[in-house]
Enzyme design. Structure first.
Site, PDB file in Angstrom:
ATOM      1  N   CYS A 184     -11.243   9.315   8.129  1.00 45.06           N
ATOM      2  CA  CYS A 184     -11.866   9.578   7.020  1.00 45.06           C
ATOM      3  C   CYS A 184     -13.123   9.017   6.571  1.00 45.06           C
ATOM      4  O   CYS A 184     -14.094   9.282   7.225  1.00 45.06           O
ATOM      5  CB  CYS A 184     -10.767   9.332   5.610  1.00 45.06           C
ATOM      6  SG  CYS A 184     -11.371  10.597   4.287  1.00 45.06           S
TER       7      CYS A 184
ATOM      8  N   HIS B   9      -5.911  12.153   7.767  1.00 48.47           N
ATOM      9  CA  HIS B   9      -5.331  10.721   7.455  1.00 48.47           C
ATOM     10  C   HIS B   9      -4.155  10.793   8.407  1.00 48.47           C
ATOM     11  O   HIS B   9      -3.248  10.821   7.774  1.00 48.47           O
ATOM     12  CB  HIS B   9      -5.114  10.596   6.162  1.00 48.47           C
ATOM     13  CG  HIS B   9      -6.134  10.175   5.228  1.00 48.47           C
ATOM     14  ND1 HIS B   9      -6.592   8.649   5.081  1.00 48.47           N
ATOM     15  CD2 HIS B   9      -7.143  10.603   4.478  1.00 48.47           C
ATOM     16  CE1 HIS B   9      -7.623   8.517   4.505  1.00 48.47           C
ATOM     17  NE2 HIS B   9      -7.927   9.634   3.904  1.00 48.47           N
TER      18      HIS B   9
ATOM     19  N   GLU C 102      -2.631   8.442   9.384  1.00 46.52           N
ATOM     20  CA  GLU C 102      -1.362   7.408   9.089  1.00 46.52           C
ATOM     21  C   GLU C 102      -0.582   7.581   7.840  1.00 46.52           C
ATOM     22  O   GLU C 102       0.374   6.912   7.800  1.00 46.52           O
ATOM     23  CB  GLU C 102      -2.456   6.129   8.752  1.00 46.52           C
ATOM     24  CG  GLU C 102      -2.907   5.956   7.303  1.00 46.52           C
ATOM     25  CD  GLU C 102      -4.152   6.905   6.981  1.00 46.52           C
ATOM     26  OE1 GLU C 102      -4.563   7.796   8.012  1.00 46.52           O
ATOM     27  OE2 GLU C 102      -4.678   6.876   5.667  1.00 46.52           O
TER      28      GLU C 102
END
Ligand code: MN
Length: 244
Positions: free
Chosen positions: A116, A218, A220
């Site tokens: 990001c 994202h 994660e």
């Protein structure tokens, strides 16, 4: 063999409503980054925001690979623009820290994975520019800041053949999307690896020898529901293990 040490760039969190110490500056990262690196077989280490150039070099030397985490907007002065109306919160100290860290990582041939803001600061550090808000892009009509619970995906992304990202993820994926800025001009040493249907850049990678890959979404936050996303962290760990 020792697990590769993955340095995760830190942020400053300011909680104005902290009961005991309102306004205290806290050095931190979202825990999802830690979880993802650990699950991928690396040892996560937070790299706090510091100012001394020699110490920043020490940070890079101390780790086998670097994860550029998400966060606030990049100050447009770093790509030669004035701040526009829709620019979000900025923290120039973090921009400076990460720009220096990226340059040293390239010099020392350390693998880098950007997420990001990590993609955006990578682009700016290497001479690219950003749109300060997606509304400044003509024909950008997909919702790039989803409203949902963490772990949900949103829009599709097409990956470009012949890139490392394509090699890791295949030709089409569905991602989450939590950004309001985007790449304008890609830096001369970066190539575009992924696009959303409205033409927004969703991935960049370095054209030199270093392993430097970045994505606009994202992974994660969604790797538990979508295990394919863990591959991005596993590849960083794998590349970093070669540097030990
Ligand atoms: Mn997006």
């Amino acid at each position: 063999m020792k697990k590769p040490l993955i340095g995760i760039t830190g942020d400053i969190f300011i909680d104005a409503h902290d009961e005991l110490f309102p306004g205290l500056h806290k050095s931190c990262v979202n825990n999802d980054y830690i979880r993802a690196v650990e699950k991928a077989g690396g040892t996560p280490l937070i790299l706090p925001l510091i100012f001394d150039s020699e110490a920043i070099k020490d940070q890079v030397e101390a780790v086998d690979g670097i994860l550029l985490s998400g966060g606030y907007d990049v100050h447009p002065r770093f790509y030669g623009e004035e701040p526009l109306e829709k620019l979000g919160f900025i923290l120039q100290e973090r921009d400076k820290h990460e720009i220096e860290l990226i340059k040293i990582a390239i010099e020392l041939n350390k693998p880098v994975f950007g997420i990001c803001r990590g993609l955006q600061i990578l682009n700016v550090a290497l001479g690219g520019s950003l749109y300060q808000d997606l509304s400044y892009i003509e024909d950008c009509n997909i919702k790039h800041f989803q409203k949902s619970l963490k772990g949900a995906t949103s829009h599709t992304v097409d990956l470009i053949k012949g890139t490392k990202l394509f090699d890791i993820l295949g030709e089409k994926i569905i991602t989450n999307s939590l950004h309001h800025q985007a790449v304008k001009e890609a830096a001369p040493t970066l190539e575009i690896t992924a696009l959303s249907k409205d033409g927004v850049v969703e991935g960049l990678e370095y054209t030199g020898d270093n392993y430097i890959v970045a994505v606009q979404w994202h992974p994660e936050m969604i790797f538990e529901n979508y295990p394919i996303m863990l591959k991005l962290f596993q590849r960083l760990v794998e590349e970093s293990s070669k540097k030990q």
